[in-house]
Design a protein around this motif. Structure first.
Motif, PDB file in Angstrom:
ATOM      1  N   ALA A  54      -2.610 -25.271  -3.456  1.00 56.04           N
ATOM      2  CA  ALA A  54      -4.030 -25.349  -3.107  1.00 56.04           C
ATOM      3  C   ALA A  54      -4.341 -26.688  -2.430  1.00 56.04           C
ATOM      4  CB  ALA A  54      -4.900 -25.162  -4.348  1.00 56.04           C
ATOM      5  N   ALA A  55      -3.743 -27.766  -2.911  1.00 53.45           N
ATOM      6  CA  ALA A  55      -3.961 -29.078  -2.299  1.00 53.45           C
ATOM      7  C   ALA A  55      -3.443 -29.088  -0.865  1.00 53.45           C
ATOM      8  CB  ALA A  55      -3.287 -30.173  -3.118  1.00 53.45           C
ATOM      9  N   LEU A  56      -2.264 -28.534  -0.644  1.00 54.15           N
ATOM     10  CA  LEU A  56      -1.719 -28.480   0.716  1.00 54.15           C
ATOM     11  C   LEU A  56      -2.572 -27.607   1.619  1.00 54.15           C
ATOM     12  CD1 LEU A  56       2.153 -28.320   0.194  1.00 54.15           C
ATOM     13  CD2 LEU A  56       0.729 -30.300   0.741  1.00 54.15           C
ATOM     14  N   ASP A  57      -3.072 -26.499   1.082  1.00 53.35           N
ATOM     15  CA  ASP A  57      -3.982 -25.648   1.856  1.00 53.35           C
ATOM     16  C   ASP A  57      -5.264 -26.406   2.201  1.00 53.35           C
ATOM     17  OD1 ASP A  57      -2.229 -23.507   1.858  1.00 53.35           O
ATOM     18  OD2 ASP A  57      -3.228 -22.457   0.212  1.00 53.35           O
ATOM     19  N   GLY A  58      -5.759 -27.186   1.236  1.00 56.65           N
ATOM     20  CA  GLY A  58      -6.944 -28.004   1.475  1.00 56.65           C
ATOM     21  C   GLY A  58      -6.706 -29.033   2.563  1.00 56.65           C
ATOM     22  N   PHE A  59      -5.524 -29.658   2.549  1.00 58.27           N
ATOM     23  CA  PHE A  59      -5.168 -30.606   3.603  1.00 58.27           C
ATOM     24  C   PHE A  59      -5.159 -29.911   4.959  1.00 58.27           C
ATOM     25  CE2 PHE A  59      -2.332 -33.555   0.798  1.00 58.27           C
ATOM     26  CZ  PHE A  59      -3.448 -34.035   0.166  1.00 58.27           C
ATOM     27  N   LYS A  60      -4.522 -28.749   5.004  1.00 56.34           N
ATOM     28  CA  LYS A  60      -4.413 -28.032   6.273  1.00 56.34           C
ATOM     29  C   LYS A  60      -5.785 -27.635   6.800  1.00 56.34           C
ATOM     30  CE  LYS A  60      -2.010 -24.286   8.564  1.00 56.34           C
ATOM     31  NZ  LYS A  60      -1.047 -23.199   8.431  1.00 56.34           N
ATOM     32  N   ASP A  61      -6.644 -27.147   5.894  1.00 54.48           N
ATOM     33  CA  ASP A  61      -8.000 -26.759   6.305  1.00 54.48           C
ATOM     34  C   ASP A  61      -8.782 -27.950   6.840  1.00 54.48           C
ATOM     35  OD1 ASP A  61      -7.476 -24.162   5.519  1.00 54.48           O
ATOM     36  OD2 ASP A  61      -8.597 -24.313   3.636  1.00 54.48           O
ATOM     37  N   ARG A  62      -8.640 -29.085   6.183  1.00 51.66           N
ATOM     38  CA  ARG A  62      -9.451 -30.257   6.547  1.00 51.66           C
ATOM     39  C   ARG A  62      -8.838 -31.066   7.686  1.00 51.66           C
ATOM     40  NH1 ARG A  62     -13.326 -32.862   8.147  1.00 51.66           N
ATOM     41  NH2 ARG A  62     -13.781 -34.894   7.302  1.00 51.66           N
ATOM     42  N   TYR A  63      -7.537 -31.276   7.624  1.00 52.96           N
ATOM     43  CA  TYR A  63      -6.906 -32.202   8.558  1.00 52.96           C
ATOM     44  C   TYR A  63      -6.047 -31.527   9.627  1.00 52.96           C
ATOM     45  CZ  TYR A  63      -8.228 -35.333   4.811  1.00 52.96           C
ATOM     46  OH  TYR A  63      -8.934 -36.009   3.855  1.00 52.96           O
ATOM     47  N   GLY A  64      -5.738 -30.266   9.460  1.00 51.13           N
ATOM     48  CA  GLY A  64      -4.879 -29.581  10.414  1.00 51.13           C
ATOM     49  C   GLY A  64      -5.636 -28.860  11.506  1.00 51.13           C
ATOM     50  N   ASP A  65      -6.966 -28.835  11.417  1.00 53.60           N
ATOM     51  CA  ASP A  65      -7.802 -28.153  12.397  1.00 53.60           C
ATOM     52  C   ASP A  65      -8.203 -29.138  13.495  1.00 53.60           C
ATOM     53  OD1 ASP A  65      -9.727 -26.806  13.854  1.00 53.60           O
ATOM     54  OD2 ASP A  65     -10.950 -26.263  12.122  1.00 53.60           O
ATOM     55  N   PRO A  66      -7.735 -28.928  14.724  1.00 49.73           N
ATOM     56  CA  PRO A  66      -8.046 -29.885  15.799  1.00 49.73           C
ATOM     57  C   PRO A  66      -9.544 -30.070  16.039  1.00 49.73           C
ATOM     58  CG  PRO A  66      -6.362 -28.330  16.505  1.00 49.73           C
ATOM     59  CD  PRO A  66      -6.868 -27.865  15.169  1.00 49.73           C
ATOM     60  N   ASP A  67     -10.347 -29.018  15.863  1.00 50.55           N
ATOM     61  CA  ASP A  67     -11.786 -29.148  16.055  1.00 50.55           C
ATOM     62  C   ASP A  67     -12.401 -30.066  15.005  1.00 50.55           C
ATOM     63  OD1 ASP A  67     -11.807 -27.486  18.292  1.00 50.55           O
ATOM     64  OD2 ASP A  67     -12.151 -25.693  17.076  1.00 50.55           O
ATOM     65  N   MET A  68     -11.946 -29.944  13.761  1.00 53.74           N
ATOM     66  CA  MET A  68     -12.457 -30.806  12.695  1.00 53.74           C
ATOM     67  C   MET A  68     -12.047 -32.256  12.934  1.00 53.74           C
ATOM     68  SD  MET A  68     -14.313 -29.141  10.577  1.00 53.74           S
ATOM     69  CE  MET A  68     -14.375 -30.232   9.178  1.00 53.74           C
ATOM     70  N   ILE A  69     -10.851 -32.458  13.429  1.00 55.52           N
ATOM     71  CA  ILE A  69     -10.374 -33.812  13.711  1.00 55.52           C
ATOM     72  C   ILE A  69     -11.232 -34.444  14.802  1.00 55.52           C
ATOM     73  CG2 ILE A  69      -8.431 -35.155  14.621  1.00 55.52           C
ATOM     74  CD1 ILE A  69      -6.609 -33.029  13.238  1.00 55.52           C
TER      75      ILE A  69
END
Length: 79
Positions: A54-69
């Motif tokens: 879940a933590a890794l999924d949270g990282f991906k959702d927050r930090y892996g999305d180029p639009d969010m970055i």
């Protein structure tokens, strides 16, 4: 957080050598700070496998999305 770099290094240095999800979760706590650390801590009430994933999924959702970055960089630049 430089998501891609962090995940690559974490997988290379930790996951390649440690199969225990409890230990992986502990390393995630040690190697993160701020919002990323709060993400890991937020899942610490789950069993080790579920919390780690879940933590890794949270990282991906927050930090892996180029639009969010992009939005995060714009927000920082304006403040």
């Amino acid at each position: 957080m430089d998501y891609q770099k962090f995940i690559w290094q974490f997988n290379t240095k930790v996951c390649a050598h440690i199969s225990s999800y409890e230990e992986r979760s502990t390393f995630l706590l040690q190697f993160t700070s701020g919002e990323a650390n709060r993400t890991v801590t937020g899942y610490s009430h789950l069993n080790a496998v579920a919390g780690y994933k879940a933590a890794l999924d949270g990282f991906k959702d927050r930090y892996g999305d180029p639009d969010m970055i992009t939005q995060d960089y714009v927000k920082r630049a304006l403040h």
